[in-house]
Design a protein around this motif. Structure first.
Motif, PDB file in Angstrom:
ATOM      1  N   THR A  62       0.865  -1.154   0.038  1.00  0.00           N
ATOM      2  CA  THR A  62      -0.113  -0.102   0.061  1.00  0.00           C
ATOM      3  C   THR A  62       0.812   1.115  -0.054  1.00  0.00           C
ATOM      4  OG1 THR A  62      -1.570  -1.255   1.351  1.00  0.00           O
ATOM      5  CG2 THR A  62      -1.821   1.193   1.044  1.00  0.00           C
ATOM      6  N   SER A  63       1.803   1.115   0.624  1.00  0.00           N
ATOM      7  CA  SER A  63       2.734   2.418   0.931  1.00  0.00           C
ATOM      8  C   SER A  63       3.457   2.651  -0.563  1.00  0.00           C
ATOM      9  CB  SER A  63       3.890   2.204   1.970  1.00  0.00           C
ATOM     10  OG  SER A  63       3.288   2.103   3.114  1.00  0.00           O
ATOM     11  N   ILE A  64       3.887   1.636  -1.260  1.00  0.00           N
ATOM     12  CA  ILE A  64       4.631   1.600  -2.414  1.00  0.00           C
ATOM     13  C   ILE A  64       3.507   2.154  -3.566  1.00  0.00           C
ATOM     14  CG2 ILE A  64       5.681   0.163  -4.465  1.00  0.00           C
ATOM     15  CD1 ILE A  64       6.983  -1.374  -2.054  1.00  0.00           C
ATOM     16  N   LEU A  65       2.542   1.669  -3.532  1.00  0.00           N
ATOM     17  CA  LEU A  65       1.419   2.321  -4.735  1.00  0.00           C
ATOM     18  C   LEU A  65       0.993   3.594  -4.264  1.00  0.00           C
ATOM     19  CD1 LEU A  65      -0.719  -1.186  -4.771  1.00  0.00           C
ATOM     20  CD2 LEU A  65       0.940  -0.122  -6.370  1.00  0.00           C
ATOM     21  N   ALA A  66       0.787   3.931  -2.909  1.00  0.00           N
ATOM     22  CA  ALA A  66       0.351   5.266  -2.594  1.00  0.00           C
ATOM     23  C   ALA A  66       1.621   6.379  -3.192  1.00  0.00           C
ATOM     24  CB  ALA A  66       0.097   5.316  -1.183  1.00  0.00           C
ATOM     25  N   SER A  67       2.916   5.856  -2.825  1.00  0.00           N
ATOM     26  CA  SER A  67       3.817   6.902  -3.304  1.00  0.00           C
ATOM     27  C   SER A  67       4.018   6.775  -4.745  1.00  0.00           C
ATOM     28  CB  SER A  67       5.186   6.387  -2.488  1.00  0.00           C
ATOM     29  OG  SER A  67       5.633   5.200  -2.955  1.00  0.00           O
ATOM     30  N   SER A  68       3.644   5.971  -5.538  1.00  0.00           N
ATOM     31  CA  SER A  68       3.897   5.897  -6.799  1.00  0.00           C
ATOM     32  C   SER A  68       2.580   6.946  -7.396  1.00  0.00           C
ATOM     33  CB  SER A  68       3.464   4.384  -7.542  1.00  0.00           C
ATOM     34  OG  SER A  68       2.460   4.044  -7.485  1.00  0.00           O
ATOM     35  N   LEU A  69       1.664   6.993  -6.760  1.00  0.00           N
ATOM     36  CA  LEU A  69       0.601   8.179  -7.348  1.00  0.00           C
ATOM     37  C   LEU A  69       1.266   9.548  -7.277  1.00  0.00           C
ATOM     38  CD1 LEU A  69      -2.770   7.098  -5.325  1.00  0.00           C
ATOM     39  CD2 LEU A  69      -2.068   6.984  -7.691  1.00  0.00           C
ATOM     40  N   ALA A  70       2.059   9.982  -6.217  1.00  0.00           N
ATOM     41  CA  ALA A  70       2.689  10.987  -6.099  1.00  0.00           C
ATOM     42  C   ALA A  70       3.731  11.156  -7.294  1.00  0.00           C
ATOM     43  CB  ALA A  70       3.535  11.494  -4.848  1.00  0.00           C
ATOM     44  N   PHE A  71       4.452   9.823  -7.759  1.00  0.00           N
ATOM     45  CA  PHE A  71       5.643  10.170  -8.820  1.00  0.00           C
ATOM     46  C   PHE A  71       4.579  10.461 -10.006  1.00  0.00           C
ATOM     47  CE2 PHE A  71       7.199   7.479 -12.215  1.00  0.00           C
ATOM     48  CZ  PHE A  71       8.513   8.181 -12.050  1.00  0.00           C
ATOM     49  N   ILE A  72       3.689   9.545 -10.117  1.00  0.00           N
ATOM     50  CA  ILE A  72       2.889   9.946 -11.495  1.00  0.00           C
ATOM     51  C   ILE A  72       2.202  11.428 -11.523  1.00  0.00           C
ATOM     52  CG2 ILE A  72       0.536   8.998 -12.638  1.00  0.00           C
ATOM     53  CD1 ILE A  72       1.022   6.676 -11.553  1.00  0.00           C
ATOM     54  N   GLY A 113       5.024  26.542  -9.049  1.00  0.00           N
ATOM     55  CA  GLY A 113       3.767  26.731  -8.645  1.00  0.00           C
ATOM     56  C   GLY A 113       2.818  25.514  -8.324  1.00  0.00           C
ATOM     57  N   TYR A 114       3.442  24.443  -8.805  1.00  0.00           N
ATOM     58  CA  TYR A 114       2.783  22.984  -8.550  1.00  0.00           C
ATOM     59  C   TYR A 114       3.483  22.341  -7.193  1.00  0.00           C
ATOM     60  CZ  TYR A 114       2.166  17.974  -8.698  1.00  0.00           C
ATOM     61  OH  TYR A 114       1.982  16.732  -8.386  1.00  0.00           O
ATOM     62  N   LEU A 115       4.484  22.706  -7.047  1.00  0.00           N
ATOM     63  CA  LEU A 115       5.466  22.081  -5.894  1.00  0.00           C
ATOM     64  C   LEU A 115       5.029  22.721  -4.388  1.00  0.00           C
ATOM     65  CD1 LEU A 115       8.846  21.137  -7.441  1.00  0.00           C
ATOM     66  CD2 LEU A 115       7.103  19.620  -6.923  1.00  0.00           C
ATOM     67  N   LEU A 116       4.707  23.994  -4.505  1.00  0.00           N
ATOM     68  CA  LEU A 116       4.722  24.691  -3.211  1.00  0.00           C
ATOM     69  C   LEU A 116       3.453  24.333  -2.644  1.00  0.00           C
ATOM     70  CD1 LEU A 116       5.619  26.791  -1.374  1.00  0.00           C
ATOM     71  CD2 LEU A 116       4.313  28.648  -2.751  1.00  0.00           C
ATOM     72  N   PRO A 117       2.249  24.278  -3.330  1.00  0.00           N
ATOM     73  CA  PRO A 117       1.007  23.818  -2.664  1.00  0.00           C
ATOM     74  C   PRO A 117       1.070  22.310  -2.403  1.00  0.00           C
ATOM     75  CG  PRO A 117       0.432  25.032  -4.667  1.00  0.00           C
ATOM     76  CD  PRO A 117       1.805  24.878  -4.656  1.00  0.00           C
ATOM     77  N   LEU A 118       1.851  21.694  -3.083  1.00  0.00           N
ATOM     78  CA  LEU A 118       1.625  20.194  -3.118  1.00  0.00           C
ATOM     79  C   LEU A 118       2.431  20.021  -1.647  1.00  0.00           C
ATOM     80  CD1 LEU A 118       1.604  17.000  -3.662  1.00  0.00           C
ATOM     81  CD2 LEU A 118       3.836  17.467  -4.594  1.00  0.00           C
ATOM     82  N   SER A 119       3.621  20.754  -1.400  1.00  0.00           N
ATOM     83  CA  SER A 119       4.464  20.575  -0.136  1.00  0.00           C
ATOM     84  C   SER A 119       3.732  20.986   0.989  1.00  0.00           C
ATOM     85  CB  SER A 119       5.626  21.453  -0.085  1.00  0.00           C
ATOM     86  OG  SER A 119       6.410  21.036  -1.458  1.00  0.00           O
ATOM     87  N   SER A 120       3.041  21.970   0.836  1.00  0.00           N
ATOM     88  CA  SER A 120       2.031  22.611   2.067  1.00  0.00           C
ATOM     89  C   SER A 120       1.060  21.595   2.383  1.00  0.00           C
ATOM     90  CB  SER A 120       1.624  23.970   2.007  1.00  0.00           C
ATOM     91  OG  SER A 120       0.754  24.183   0.712  1.00  0.00           O
ATOM     92  N   LEU A 121       0.154  20.830   1.200  1.00  0.00           N
ATOM     93  CA  LEU A 121      -0.709  19.912   1.601  1.00  0.00           C
ATOM     94  C   LEU A 121       0.011  18.667   2.152  1.00  0.00           C
ATOM     95  CD1 LEU A 121      -2.822  20.400  -1.528  1.00  0.00           C
ATOM     96  CD2 LEU A 121      -3.580  20.968   0.832  1.00  0.00           C
ATOM     97  N   LEU A 122       1.331  18.356   1.772  1.00  0.00           N
ATOM     98  CA  LEU A 122       1.951  17.221   2.508  1.00  0.00           C
ATOM     99  C   LEU A 122       1.882  17.340   4.217  1.00  0.00           C
ATOM    100  CD1 LEU A 122       4.734  16.164   0.175  1.00  0.00           C
ATOM    101  CD2 LEU A 122       2.616  15.018   0.861  1.00  0.00           C
ATOM    102  N   LEU A 123       2.095  18.685   4.469  1.00  0.00           N
ATOM    103  CA  LEU A 123       2.339  19.023   6.131  1.00  0.00           C
ATOM    104  C   LEU A 123       0.924  18.894   6.684  1.00  0.00           C
ATOM    105  CD1 LEU A 123       4.580  22.029   5.765  1.00  0.00           C
ATOM    106  CD2 LEU A 123       5.070  19.721   6.582  1.00  0.00           C
ATOM    107  N   LEU A 124      -0.245  19.368   6.125  1.00  0.00           N
ATOM    108  CA  LEU A 124      -1.332  19.113   6.427  1.00  0.00           C
ATOM    109  C   LEU A 124      -2.015  17.933   6.551  1.00  0.00           C
ATOM    110  CD1 LEU A 124      -3.064  22.286   4.950  1.00  0.00           C
ATOM    111  CD2 LEU A 124      -2.550  22.075   7.242  1.00  0.00           C
ATOM    112  N   GLY A 125      -1.722  17.115   5.488  1.00  0.00           N
ATOM    113  CA  GLY A 125      -2.009  15.568   5.336  1.00  0.00           C
ATOM    114  C   GLY A 125      -1.328  14.897   6.675  1.00  0.00           C
ATOM    115  N   GLY A 126      -0.088  15.279   6.759  1.00  0.00           N
ATOM    116  CA  GLY A 126       0.504  14.512   7.815  1.00  0.00           C
ATOM    117  C   GLY A 126      -0.329  14.776   9.209  1.00  0.00           C
ATOM    118  N   ALA A 127      -0.230  16.063   9.603  1.00  0.00           N
ATOM    119  CA  ALA A 127      -1.043  16.440  10.751  1.00  0.00           C
ATOM    120  C   ALA A 127      -2.561  15.832  10.758  1.00  0.00           C
ATOM    121  CB  ALA A 127      -1.197  18.056  10.551  1.00  0.00           C
TER     122      ALA A 127
END
Length: 109
Positions: A31-41, A70-84
């Motif tokens: 599951t972890s590998i497949l979920a991280s592949s979504l971010a790669f895609i 402009g794509y990576l900035l919101p993605l990075s901030s959403l990663l922090l929110l997703g972790g929290a």
């Protein structure tokens, strides 16, 4: 001298699962590998689309770097929110919600 409580130094083999669920380490790994592949895609799609974006908007290479930023900035901030949110509401629930949101947004695109 350690300031940690004594139970923090206990080996992991002595700990018992408190959730009552059986552990499935292979399923968790898959599951972890497949979920991280979504971010790669998702990141690959942005890079594949850069030439079309540059052609349509008349941007040069330096301008297209702003598209990626402009794509990576919101993605990075959403990663922090997703972790929290995962810490607060449960990692499994947030992972499933994220995958569902990704699938819905992909269908809409």
């Amino acid at each position: 001298m350690s300031a940690l409580p004594a139970h923090c130094d206990r080996p992991l083999a002595d700990s018992t699962p408190t959730s009552g669920h059986t552990d499935h380490p292979h399923l968790v790994l898959a599951t972890s590998i497949l979920a991280s592949s979504l971010a790669f895609i998702d990141g690959s799609v942005v890079n594949v689309g850069l030439s079309a974006i540059g052609r349509d908007l008349g941007g040069a290479g330096a301008d297209l770097s702003w598209v990626v930023s402009g794509y990576l900035l919101p993605l990075s901030s959403l990663l922090l929110l997703g972790g929290a949110a995962g810490d607060r509401y449960g990692r499994r629930r947030i992972l499933l919600a994220g995958i569902a949101t990704f699938a819905l947004a992909s269908l809409l695109c």
